[in-house]
Design an enzyme around this catalytic site. Sequence first.
Site, PDB file in Angstrom:
ATOM      1  CB  SER A  36       0.062  -6.127  -4.999  1.00 15.99           C
ATOM      2  OG  SER A  36       0.795  -6.815  -3.712  1.00 15.99           O
ATOM      3  CG  ASP A 338       6.470  -2.155  -7.212  1.00 17.88           C
ATOM      4  OD1 ASP A 338       7.016  -3.222  -6.732  1.00 17.88           O
ATOM      5  OD2 ASP A 338       5.679  -2.202  -6.821  1.00 17.88           O
ATOM      6  CG  HIS A 341       4.338  -5.771  -5.762  1.00 18.16           C
ATOM      7  ND1 HIS A 341       3.863  -4.657  -5.380  1.00 18.16           N
ATOM      8  CD2 HIS A 341       3.409  -6.204  -5.809  1.00 18.16           C
ATOM      9  CE1 HIS A 341       3.497  -4.338  -4.918  1.00 18.16           C
ATOM     10  NE2 HIS A 341       2.639  -5.249  -4.542  1.00 18.16           N
TER      11      HIS A 341
END
Length: 367
Positions: A36, A338, A341
């Site tokens: 991610s 978040d 990340h």
Amino acid sequence: MKALLLLPFLLVLSSFHPAISNTIPSFNAIVSFGSSYEDTGNIAILAPTAPAYRPFLNPPYGETYFHHPTGRASDGRLIIDIIAGNLGFPFLPPSLSQGQDFSKGVNFAVSGATALNHTFFQQNNIRNQYLLNTSLSVQLGWFENMKPSICNTTCVEYFNKSLFMFGKFGDNDYLYMLFSGKTIDFVNSSVPLVVDSIKSAAERLLKQEATQLVVPGTRPNGCMPVILTYFASTNRSDYDSLGCLKVYNNVAIYHNALLSDAVKQLRVEFPQAKISYSQFYEPIIDFVTNPYQYGFTSGTPLRACCGSGEPYNYNLIAGCGQPGVTACPNPSSFINWDGVHLTETSYDIIANGWLNGSYADPPILAL
Ligand SMILES: *[C@@H]1O[C@H](CO)[C@@H](O)[C@H](O)[C@H]1NC(C)=O
Ligand SMILES: *[C@@H]1O[C@H](CO)[C@@H](O)[C@H](O)[C@H]1NC(C)=O
Ligand SMILES: *[C@@H]1O[C@H](CO)[C@@H](O)[C@H](O)[C@H]1NC(C)=O
Ligand SMILES: *[C@@H]1O[C@H](CO)[C@@H](O)[C@H](O)[C@H]1NC(C)=O
Ligand SMILES: *[C@@H]1O[C@H](CO)[C@@H](O)[C@H](O)[C@H]1NC(C)=O
Ligand SMILES: *[C@@H]1O[C@H](CO)[C@@H](O)[C@H](O)[C@H]1NC(C)=O
Ligand SMILES: *[C@@H]1O[C@H](CO)[C@@H](O)[C@H](O)[C@H]1NC(C)=O
């Protein structure tokens, strides 16, 4: 008069120009793998309705740069976007997208991806809603399938000028282990396996004509809201002076020491290749140590911008991208987006540190 004034200026330009063009390597393509931290849209194609990943496809993800969600797990661009832009490339298309031209670059990264094969997690009874069969080795298989349509018989010359970038592999492996109840000793004892799987993947790629490869280390998990929230301790001596949980950072330090050794071995094994070891641990620790120096003026360097819950603004079941959960008004004043990340601002500083600064050895522009 004018000509006389212009002359010294032209001399300066012509004496500088060759130096600049020598220092900026001209790559013909960028090929990226990862999870991610690098995914520019594959998860949105592969698992758009998976409850674990749906939040990434909701606002406020993407709000800063794209002004809408793109599947990227940040408020804006990722390191790979910034590096591509600074090297004169468009954003890399996700490999699973249809009808794209992949000849200038392609991104095989998928959110949630692991360094270890899926079978490792099955054999050890490790389950997680984020866990898919998209490991580094699976992504290399996708690359190998696509290769004939990119360069076919000219791959040696083509890849000689391509930049290959591994993403940050390992952190997901460790998080899945921890969240399924494995002990820190189990996690720590898996580090050599994780590093070996990254090294084997690099060997597999370097054997197929890749000559320029970037291999990043892992982040300080003990400074991430996800770990600080779910593995909080009542024993103050488990925290370091920054407020990070020491044992999780020690796993990262161990991983990064083994990985940078593995990179040294790869340089001996593949003397014609140029391999850069790039950092996540050091920049994040720098940001948390001196947040104001980097413009992170929120006053709470370990707190996420987008989320809910105290004290780190993180809660897995009411996380960023879920209904009613909001972001801070100024993401660029936060390191963390978040809870897992980073913000675009963090990624931008790291990307430039990899290209042309002290966060990569050697820097990408010196490859
Ligand atoms: C992971 O999968 C790849 C591809 O199937 C295989 O080559 C490799 O040996 C596997 N690694 C492990 C540790 O099982
Ligand atoms: C994962 O995907 C790879 C490549 O598609 C496949 O060979 C492998 O069998 C899959 N593993 C599992 C456990 O499903
Ligand atoms: C690769 O090149 C060969 C020989 O030129 C050609 O027959 C083949 O169709 C090409 N394959 C692809 C996928 O372009
Ligand atoms: C690859 O590039 C280097 C210079 O960057 C050159 O010396 C070498 O001959 C090239 N090799 C191939 C196979 O094209
Ligand atoms: C707190 O942790 C330290 C080491 O991290 C340990 O030596 C000490 O016994 C712990 N204290 C309590 C009360 O558990
Ligand atoms: C992890 O294992 C290494 C090697 O055995 C050891 O040096 C290190 O102290 C261990 N770290 C933790 C956090 O257990
Ligand atoms: C690299 O960094 C130096 C110092 O920050 C800067 O002067 C130079 O313009 C940079 N070069 C490129 C190509 O970004």
